[in-house]
Design a protein around this motif. Structure first.
Motif, mmCIF file in Angstrom:
data_model
loop_
_atom_site.group_PDB
_atom_site.id
_atom_site.type_symbol
_atom_site.label_atom_id
_atom_site.label_comp_id
_atom_site.label_asym_id
_atom_site.label_seq_id
_atom_site.Cartn_x
_atom_site.Cartn_y
_atom_site.Cartn_z
ATOM 1 N N TYR A 94 19.555 -32.315 65.964
ATOM 2 C CA TYR A 94 19.352 -33.516 65.154
ATOM 3 C C TYR A 94 20.186 -34.625 65.781
ATOM 4 C CZ TYR A 94 18.500 -36.328 60.971
ATOM 5 O OH TYR A 94 18.077 -37.306 60.098
ATOM 6 N N PHE A 95 19.523 -35.677 66.272
ATOM 7 C CA PHE A 95 20.194 -36.765 66.977
ATOM 8 C C PHE A 95 20.482 -37.928 66.025
ATOM 9 C CE2 PHE A 95 17.811 -34.395 70.142
ATOM 10 C CZ PHE A 95 18.726 -34.256 71.170
ATOM 11 N N PHE A 96 21.630 -38.580 66.237
ATOM 12 C CA PHE A 96 22.004 -39.712 65.388
ATOM 13 C C PHE A 96 23.066 -40.546 66.100
ATOM 14 C CE2 PHE A 96 24.709 -36.124 64.491
ATOM 15 C CZ PHE A 96 25.986 -36.648 64.366
ATOM 16 N N PRO A 97 23.181 -41.830 65.761
ATOM 17 C CA PRO A 97 24.216 -42.677 66.368
ATOM 18 C C PRO A 97 25.586 -42.380 65.765
ATOM 19 C CG PRO A 97 22.940 -43.934 64.793
ATOM 20 C CD PRO A 97 22.280 -42.595 64.879
ATOM 21 N N ARG A 98 26.607 -42.606 66.564
ATOM 22 C CA ARG A 98 27.964 -42.311 66.104
ATOM 23 C C ARG A 98 28.372 -43.206 64.939
ATOM 24 N NH1 ARG A 98 33.244 -41.499 69.967
ATOM 25 N NH2 ARG A 98 34.725 -40.949 68.323
ATOM 26 N N ALA A 99 28.016 -44.494 65.024
ATOM 27 C CA ALA A 99 28.358 -45.463 63.975
ATOM 28 C C ALA A 99 29.848 -45.370 63.644
ATOM 29 C CB ALA A 99 27.477 -45.235 62.756
ATOM 30 N N MET A 213 17.693 -35.646 51.344
ATOM 31 C CA MET A 213 17.745 -35.041 52.673
ATOM 32 C C MET A 213 17.895 -36.113 53.751
ATOM 33 S SD MET A 213 14.732 -32.196 52.631
ATOM 34 C CE MET A 213 13.454 -33.433 52.401
ATOM 35 N N ALA A 214 18.309 -35.678 54.928
ATOM 36 C CA ALA A 214 18.282 -36.552 56.095
ATOM 37 C C ALA A 214 16.823 -36.756 56.510
ATOM 38 C CB ALA A 214 19.078 -35.931 57.242
ATOM 39 N N VAL A 215 16.533 -37.898 57.110
ATOM 40 C CA VAL A 215 15.160 -38.202 57.515
ATOM 41 C C VAL A 215 14.719 -37.241 58.622
ATOM 42 C CG1 VAL A 215 15.273 -40.617 56.829
ATOM 43 C CG2 VAL A 215 15.992 -39.958 59.131
ATOM 44 N N GLU A 216 13.416 -37.176 58.846
ATOM 45 C CA GLU A 216 12.879 -36.128 59.718
ATOM 46 C C GLU A 216 12.759 -36.503 61.191
ATOM 47 O OE1 GLU A 216 8.161 -37.184 58.925
ATOM 48 O OE2 GLU A 216 8.986 -35.283 58.251
ATOM 49 N N PHE A 217 12.622 -37.798 61.541
ATOM 50 C CA PHE A 217 12.256 -38.133 62.918
ATOM 51 C C PHE A 217 13.301 -37.750 63.972
ATOM 52 C CE2 PHE A 217 14.584 -42.014 61.841
ATOM 53 C CZ PHE A 217 15.220 -42.344 63.035
ATOM 54 N N PRO A 218 14.624 -37.673 63.659
ATOM 55 C CA PRO A 218 15.571 -37.279 64.716
ATOM 56 C C PRO A 218 15.656 -35.767 64.929
ATOM 57 C CG PRO A 218 16.602 -38.670 63.019
ATOM 58 C CD PRO A 218 15.343 -38.121 62.456
ATOM 59 N N LEU A 219 14.914 -34.988 64.137
ATOM 60 C CA LEU A 219 15.017 -33.524 64.199
ATOM 61 C C LEU A 219 14.042 -32.959 65.227
ATOM 62 C CD1 LEU A 219 16.152 -30.864 63.081
ATOM 63 C CD2 LEU A 219 14.375 -30.939 61.323
ATOM 64 N N VAL A 220 14.565 -32.102 66.101
ATOM 65 C CA VAL A 220 13.757 -31.504 67.168
ATOM 66 C C VAL A 220 13.960 -29.994 67.177
ATOM 67 C CG1 VAL A 220 13.331 -31.407 69.657
ATOM 68 C CG2 VAL A 220 13.978 -33.574 68.594
ATOM 69 N N LEU A 221 12.852 -29.259 67.173
ATOM 70 C CA LEU A 221 12.930 -27.819 67.438
ATOM 71 C C LEU A 221 13.059 -27.690 68.951
ATOM 72 C CD1 LEU A 221 12.793 -24.856 66.662
ATOM 73 C CD2 LEU A 221 10.300 -25.026 66.670
ATOM 74 N N TYR A 222 14.292 -27.556 69.419
ATOM 75 C CA TYR A 222 14.589 -27.700 70.839
ATOM 76 C C TYR A 222 14.227 -26.463 71.655
ATOM 77 C CZ TYR A 222 17.270 -28.644 75.090
ATOM 78 O OH TYR A 222 17.641 -28.837 76.400
#
Length: 377
Positions: A94-99, A213-222
């Motif tokens: 799950y990718f996200f900016p550090r902020a 929940m957290a949004v879905e677009f940053p989630l990757v089945l890697y």
């Protein structure tokens, strides 16, 4: 005509997958070769030739799939193989900016997910589809900065990308997104890492507190791992896929840099600190305190509450037993207790039947007395 038929079938399948919100699909494809050989030696002898002459599955599928879905490789498997149930472990990222998130604390908290736990408070309970066991095993969980490529411009801290990587044998419905939502709260300082211990303590907290929940677009089945699976890559398809992904990366990288440049430009804008302040008292936006760092404000579903309410003080969702009773009344599932009783009754009936069979056809018992054998019927 055949290609149009294949395209229509695949589009219908993909639409069905989206409706069911599934991540695994199965395609039965024909082969150029018979399902069995005369001997194993023949299989080994002709394996290389078979692979060279086999249908180019990846090439054909990529021609009919949407541009944002690419098939990378294929592998021959047994008829009993299941992409879902034969998977040994899965890796999600799950990718996200550090902020302004506390990454170190988030990583410390993520370690609490590791192990076998009941995750009913960290998922969407899918009782309607018969899921009543919420124990899952997490093998690894960590939050870290995404490594930057050599020569890549080092962005300011809030713009650095991070990832939550979790590896497990299997996952529940929306489990990773719920896990990430809790980590966001911890990273923002809204909750302590110990909140995860509370959520995993089902005896103390059998009902899930209400949270988004957290949004879905940053989630990757890697990644998915399978036993004894040899992936086959077509050289031409590999070149096509690499080119396609490079083009996608270039497109998004340029747009990302354009937005980053705009934000940098806005940092030098002169603004007044408050209403009614004279222009000669204005200052650059970058010097205004507190800074506006809201990169992750849209990474959680729903509307942000004005006054934060601790998780354990919030209203609770229905418990597992209540959900089971609800769907039993609607006829969606059988009650687990009834199923257990039916299984017990079936075993008892089977045992009684065996006992009756024994009584109807009694075996001869032998009693030994003083070395003499007397038959007793």
């Amino acid at each position: 005509m055949a290609e149009n038929t294949d395209r229509n079938q695949i589009e219908k399948l993909l639409n069905r997958v989206k409706e069911l919100e599934q991540e695994v699909i199965s395609l039965d494809l024909r082969s150029q070769f018979p399902s069995s050989r005369d001997s194993e030696d023949s299989n080994l002898k002709h394996e290389a030739d078979d692979l060279a002459k086999e249908i180019r599955y990846t090439h054909i599928l990529n021609r009919v799939l949407p541009a944002d879905i690419r098939v990378l490789a294929w592998a021959p498997v047994e008829p009993s193989f299941s992409a879902r149930f034969s998977c040994l472990e899965r890796t999600y990222r799950y990718f996200f900016p550090r902020a302004d998130l506390d990454i170190a604390t988030m990583n410390y908290a993520a370690q609490k997910y590791v192990g076998t736990h009941d995750f009913r408070n960290l998922c969407k309970m899918d009782v309607a589809n018969g899921v009543i066991n919420f124990q899952r095993t997490i093998l690894s969980a960590q939050v870290q900065l995404v490594a930057q490529s050599p020569g890549e411009e080092r962005r300011q801290e809030p713009f650095q990308l991070c990832q939550f990587e979790v590896i497990g044998q299997a996952f529940l419905y929306h489990q990773v997104r719920c896990m990430m939502a809790i980590l966001f709260l911890i990273g923002q300082g809204m909750e302590k890492p110990e909140i995860i211990d509370e959520l995993l303590n089902i005896q103390k907290n059998p009902q899930k507190p209400q949270y988004s929940m957290a949004v879905e677009f940053p989630l990757v089945l890697y990644d998915c791992k399978f036993e004894n699976t040899k992936w086959i890559y077509d050289h031409e398809v590999q070149e096509f896929n690499v080119t396609h992904l490079q083009q996608l990366w270039a497109n998004h990288a340029v747009k990302t840099h354009m937005l980053y440049s705009m934000l940098q430009g806005l940092d030098s804008v002169m603004v007044t600190c408050a209403a009614g302040t004279k222009m000669d008292e204005a200052t650059e936006w970058r010097n205004i305190q507190p800074s506006v760092i809201k990169h992750t404000s849209a990474f959680v579903e729903g509307v942000k509450m004005r006054t934060y309410k601790p998780l354990m003080d919030r209203p609770k969702c229905q418990g597992l037993e209540s959900r089971i009773q609800h769907f039993v009344r609607r006829g969606r599932i059988e009650h687990p207790h009834l199923l257990h009783k039916e299984e017990t009754k079936a075993k008892r009936d089977c045992a009684d039947k065996e006992e009756n069979t024994v009584l109807e056809n009694p075996s001869k018992r032998v009693c030994i007395i003083d070395a003499e054998i007397n038959s007793i019927v």
